[in-house]
Scaffold this active site. Structure first.
Site, PDB file in Angstrom:
ATOM      1  N   ASP A  49      30.031  15.330  53.052  1.00 38.95           N
ATOM      2  CA  ASP A  49      30.229  16.652  53.690  1.00 38.95           C
ATOM      3  C   ASP A  49      31.390  16.632  54.678  1.00 38.95           C
ATOM      4  OD1 ASP A  49      28.765  15.182  55.604  1.00 38.95           O
ATOM      5  OD2 ASP A  49      27.756  16.962  56.375  1.00 38.95           O
ATOM      6  N   SER A  80      10.466  22.869  76.284  1.00 36.92           N
ATOM      7  CA  SER A  80      10.057  22.493  74.938  1.00 36.92           C
ATOM      8  C   SER A  80       8.692  21.840  74.991  1.00 36.92           C
ATOM      9  CB  SER A  80      11.071  21.507  74.333  1.00 36.92           C
ATOM     10  OG  SER A  80      10.525  20.901  73.179  1.00 36.92           O
ATOM     11  N   GLY A 140      16.410  11.816  60.392  1.00 30.77           N
ATOM     12  CA  GLY A 140      17.378  12.234  59.377  1.00 30.77           C
ATOM     13  C   GLY A 140      16.991  13.548  58.730  1.00 30.77           C
ATOM     14  N   SER A 142      17.013  16.428  60.491  1.00 33.79           N
ATOM     15  CA  SER A 142      17.765  17.448  61.206  1.00 33.79           C
ATOM     16  C   SER A 142      16.946  18.338  62.121  1.00 33.79           C
ATOM     17  CB  SER A 142      18.555  18.296  60.210  1.00 33.79           C
ATOM     18  OG  SER A 142      19.893  18.233  60.582  1.00 33.79           O
ATOM     19  N   SER A 144      17.711  18.481  65.069  1.00 29.63           N
ATOM     20  CA  SER A 144      18.749  19.044  65.952  1.00 29.63           C
ATOM     21  C   SER A 144      19.282  20.356  65.382  1.00 29.63           C
ATOM     22  CB  SER A 144      19.877  18.036  66.178  1.00 29.63           C
ATOM     23  OG  SER A 144      20.501  17.671  64.969  1.00 29.63           O
ATOM     24  N   ASP A 191      23.837  20.256  57.691  1.00 31.16           N
ATOM     25  CA  ASP A 191      22.509  20.501  58.254  1.00 31.16           C
ATOM     26  C   ASP A 191      22.323  21.959  58.650  1.00 31.16           C
ATOM     27  OD1 ASP A 191      22.580  17.801  58.001  1.00 31.16           O
ATOM     28  OD2 ASP A 191      22.501  17.361  60.152  1.00 31.16           O
TER      29      ASP A 191
HETATM   30  P1  ADP Z   1      17.670  14.544  63.821  1.00 29.28           P
HETATM   31  O1  ADP Z   1      18.506  15.782  63.825  1.00 29.28           O
HETATM   32  O2  ADP Z   1      17.898  13.703  62.620  1.00 29.28           O
HETATM   33  O3  ADP Z   1      16.220  14.820  64.013  1.00 29.28           O
HETATM   34  P2  ADP Z   1      19.185  14.039  66.186  1.00 29.28           P
HETATM   35  O4  ADP Z   1      19.342  12.849  67.062  1.00 29.28           O
HETATM   36  O5  ADP Z   1      20.381  14.663  65.608  1.00 29.28           O
HETATM   37  O6  ADP Z   1      18.123  13.652  65.059  1.00 29.28           O
HETATM   38  O7  ADP Z   1      18.448  15.174  67.006  1.00 29.28           O
HETATM   39  C1  ADP Z   1      17.267  14.871  67.715  1.00 29.28           C
HETATM   40  C2  ADP Z   1      17.397  15.445  69.104  1.00 29.28           C
HETATM   41  O8  ADP Z   1      17.353  16.889  69.046  1.00 29.28           O
HETATM   42  C3  ADP Z   1      16.257  15.076  70.009  1.00 29.28           C
HETATM   43  O9  ADP Z   1      16.465  13.813  70.598  1.00 29.28           O
HETATM   44  C4  ADP Z   1      16.294  16.204  71.026  1.00 29.28           C
HETATM   45  O10 ADP Z   1      17.341  15.971  71.957  1.00 29.28           O
HETATM   46  C5  ADP Z   1      16.684  17.400  70.174  1.00 29.28           C
HETATM   47  N1  ADP Z   1      15.498  18.125  69.699  1.00 29.28           N
HETATM   48  C6  ADP Z   1      15.107  18.296  68.417  1.00 29.28           C
HETATM   49  N2  ADP Z   1      13.950  19.004  68.354  1.00 29.28           N
HETATM   50  C7  ADP Z   1      13.603  19.297  69.627  1.00 29.28           C
HETATM   51  C8  ADP Z   1      12.500  19.982  70.243  1.00 29.28           C
HETATM   52  N3  ADP Z   1      11.518  20.493  69.510  1.00 29.28           N
HETATM   53  N4  ADP Z   1      12.485  20.066  71.590  1.00 29.28           N
HETATM   54  C9  ADP Z   1      13.477  19.518  72.338  1.00 29.28           C
HETATM   55  N5  ADP Z   1      14.511  18.851  71.824  1.00 29.28           N
HETATM   56  C10 ADP Z   1      14.601  18.727  70.485  1.00 29.28           C
HETATM   57 MG    MG Z   2      20.629  15.784  63.869  1.00 32.11          MG
END
Ligand code: ADP
Ligand code: MG
Length: 402
Positions: A49, A80, A140, A142, A144, A191
Site C-alpha cells: 500500500d 476512553s 494488526g 487497526s 488506531s 486501514d
Molecule cells: P493497531 O492499530 O494495530 O491496533 P496501533 O499501535 O496502530 O495498533 O494503535 C493502537 C493504539 O491506538 C493504542 O495504543 C491507543 O493509543 C490507540 N487506541 C486504539 N483503540 C483505542 C481505544 N479504544 N481507546 C483509546 N485508545 C485507543
Molecule cells: Mg494501527
C-alpha cells in the site's frame, strides 16, 4: 489442554446505547450522537500500500464507538473505556507529534480535516468524546484507524460532508494524515480506507495508486467458509524500524527502475526488472511487491466469480513471499500458518505489517474450532503466550449508530 479464547464483537446497538448512557454520566449531558468504525483485516495484498499496489481488506464486526458532543471553546476533552486518563487538548496545540499518547488519534482528526480543506464549526470548536473500543489493540487489526474513523465520520456528519464513497475517501485521507503526522505512525492508507469504505458482505479492492475502491463480494458463510483471525500476541520491538527499511528498499528500487512506484512494473516484466537491480535482497523485495499485486488481482477475480474456496493457494503464496522474500514474518506467525495448514486450512498467511500481530486462515466452517485448538496447543507446547482468536465476517464501514 489450553483454552481457546475467542474475541466476540458485542451487539452494535446495545453498545452504542450503553455508551450514550456512560457519556451522560461522564459529562452530564446527552451526546449529539454515537458513531462507530470497524477494525479491518487484509485478505491479501501486504506491504504494497506504500508502493501504489492493490490490497483487499475487509471490515471486521469488531468496532470502536465514540459518543461525541461539540463544544465551542476550541478544546477536545476525551475519555476512553480502555484508558484511565481523561485528556483535554486545546485544538491550537495539535500538530506534529502533539498530543502524545492515544488522544492523538482523536484530536488529530479535526486538525487533519481542516488541513484537507473540510470546514465547519465542529472542526474548530472542539468536542467532548467518550470512546469504547472493541478492536483489540496492537494486533494488526487497526484499532488506531477504527478510532480515527469513528471520530471522522462523526465530525464529517456534523460539518455536513457528503458520506458517499468519494466523501469517505476524503475522510480516510484526513485520518491517514492524522495518523502519520499527529500520532507519528508512518503507515499507508489501507486501514482508514477499509474502515470507512467497506460494506457488509464484501471486501474492497483498494488501488493505492489512485485511491479508487471496487466492492468485491465475499460470502464466506454461503460458501461454508470462515476466516479465522489469530492474534499471536507477539510484538517485536524492531517492527517499526524494519517497516521503514522496507519502504526505503522499495522506494530505492523504484528510483533505480525509473518508475514512480512498483505498481508501475507489470507482472509480465518482472524478470526484466529484476535483471536491472543490484543485489539479491533488493531483487527479493521487488519480487514480493510485484507478485503480491498480481496475487491480489487473481484473488479478486476468483471472488468475483463466486469461488472463494479457491483462493487458498494465493494466500499461501502470499505468506511464503512475505516470509522468504520480504522478510517481515516471525516465528509466531510462521507457526500459526504452518499449524493451520496442517489442520485443514485452505490457505493461511500473516496479515498486517508483520513481526507479530495477526495471521488469517481460510477454513471450512466446521473446522474453525479444530484449527484454533491446534494453534493454541502448538503455542502452549512452545511456551508462547496464548494467542487469541476472532472470526472475521465482512462487515459494514464507519457509520452513525445513534
Ligand atoms: P493497531 O492499530 O494495530 O491496533 P496501533 O499501535 O496502530 O495498533 O494503535 C493502537 C493504539 O491506538 C493504542 O495504543 C491507543 O493509543 C490507540 N487506541 C486504539 N483503540 C483505542 C481505544 N479504544 N481507546 C483509546 N485508545 C485507543
Ligand atoms: Mg494501527
Amino acid at each position: 489442554t489450553p483454552t481457546t479464547e475467542f474475541f466476540d464483537s458485542p451487539d452494535r446497538t446495545a453498545t452504542a446505547q450503553a455508551l450514550a448512557e456512560a457519556f451522560r454520566a461522564a459529562y452530564g449531558t446527552d451526546p449529539e450522537g454515537v458513531w462507530s468504525a470497524p477494525g479491518r483485516v487484509n485478505l491479501i495484498g501486504e506491504h504494497v500500500d506504500y508502493t501504489g499496489g492493490l490490497c483487499l481488506p475487509l471490515a471486521l464486526p469488531h468496532r470502536t464507538f465514540v459518543a461525541l458532543r461539540p463544544r465551542t471553546d476550541g478544546v477536545v476533552r476525551v475519555r476512553s473505556v480502555q484508558e484511565p486518563d481523561e485528556v483535554a487538548v486545546p485544538l491550537d496545540e495539535v500538530g506534529e507529534g502533539s498530543p502524545e499518547g492515544w488522544a492523538a488519534y482523536v484530536a488529530g482528526v479535526p486538525w487533519a480535516l481542516l488541513r484537507k480543506g473540510f470546514e465547519g464549526l465542529a472542526l474548530t470548536g472542539g468536542f467532548d468524546a467518550l470512546v469504547d473500543g472493541h478492536v483489540p489493540y496492537g494486533s494488526g487489526l487497526s484499532s488506531s484507524a477504527a478510532l480515527e474513523c469513528a471520530v471522522a465520520v462523526a465530525l464529517g456528519e456534523l460539518v455536513e460532508a457528503p458520506l458517499d464513497d468519494t466523501g469517505r475517501a476524503g475522510l480516510a485521507g484526513a485520518c491517514q494524515l492524522a495518523e502519520n503526522v499527529v500520532a507519528g505512525a508512518n503507515t499507508g492508507g489501507m486501514d482508514q480506507a477499509a474502515s470507512l469504505r467497506c460494506h457488509e458482505g464484501g471486501a474492497i479492492l483498494l488501488d493505492t495508486d489512485d485511491d479508487s475502491v471496487a466492492q468485491v463480494p465475499l460470502d464466506l458463510a454461503g460458501a461454508g467458509l470462515a476466516l479465522l483471525v489469530v492474534d499471536t500476541r507477539a510484538e517485536h520491538s524492531h517492527a517499526g524500524g524494519e517497516y521503514g527499511a522496507r519502504r526505503a528498499d522499495v522506494e530505492h528500487a523504484a528510483d533505480v527502475l525509473g518508475v514512480p512506484n512498483l505498481r508501475a512494473v507489470p507482472f509480465a516484466d518482472l524478470d526484466a526488472a529484476l535483471d536491472r537491480l543490484d543485489g539479491d535482497v533488493l531483487r527479493r523485495r521487488v519480487k514480493h511487491a510485484v507478485t503480491e499485486i498480481e496475487r491480489v488481482r487473481r484473488t479478486a477475480e476468483l471472488l468475483r466469480a463466486g469461488r472463494p474456496a479457491e483462493i487458498g493457494d494465493l494466500l499461501n503464496a502470499s505468506h511464503d513471499s512475505l516470509r522468504d522474500d520480504y522478510e517481515v514474518s516471525c516465528r509466531e506467525l510462521d507457526l500459526t500458518v504452518d499449524v493451520a495448514r496442517a489442520h485443514g486450512a485452505l490457505g493461511a498467511r500473516m496479515t498486517g505489517g508483520g513481526f507479530g500481530g495477526s495471521a488469517i486462515a481460510l477454513v471450512r466452517s466446521q473446522d474453525v474450532a479444530a484449527v484454533a485448538d491446534a494453534v493454541a496447543a502448538a503455542f502452549a507446547e512452545q511456551g508462547l503466550t496464548a494467542p487469541r482468536f476472532l472470526s472475521a465476517l465482512p462487515s459494514a464501514g464507519a457509520d452513525r449508530d445513534l
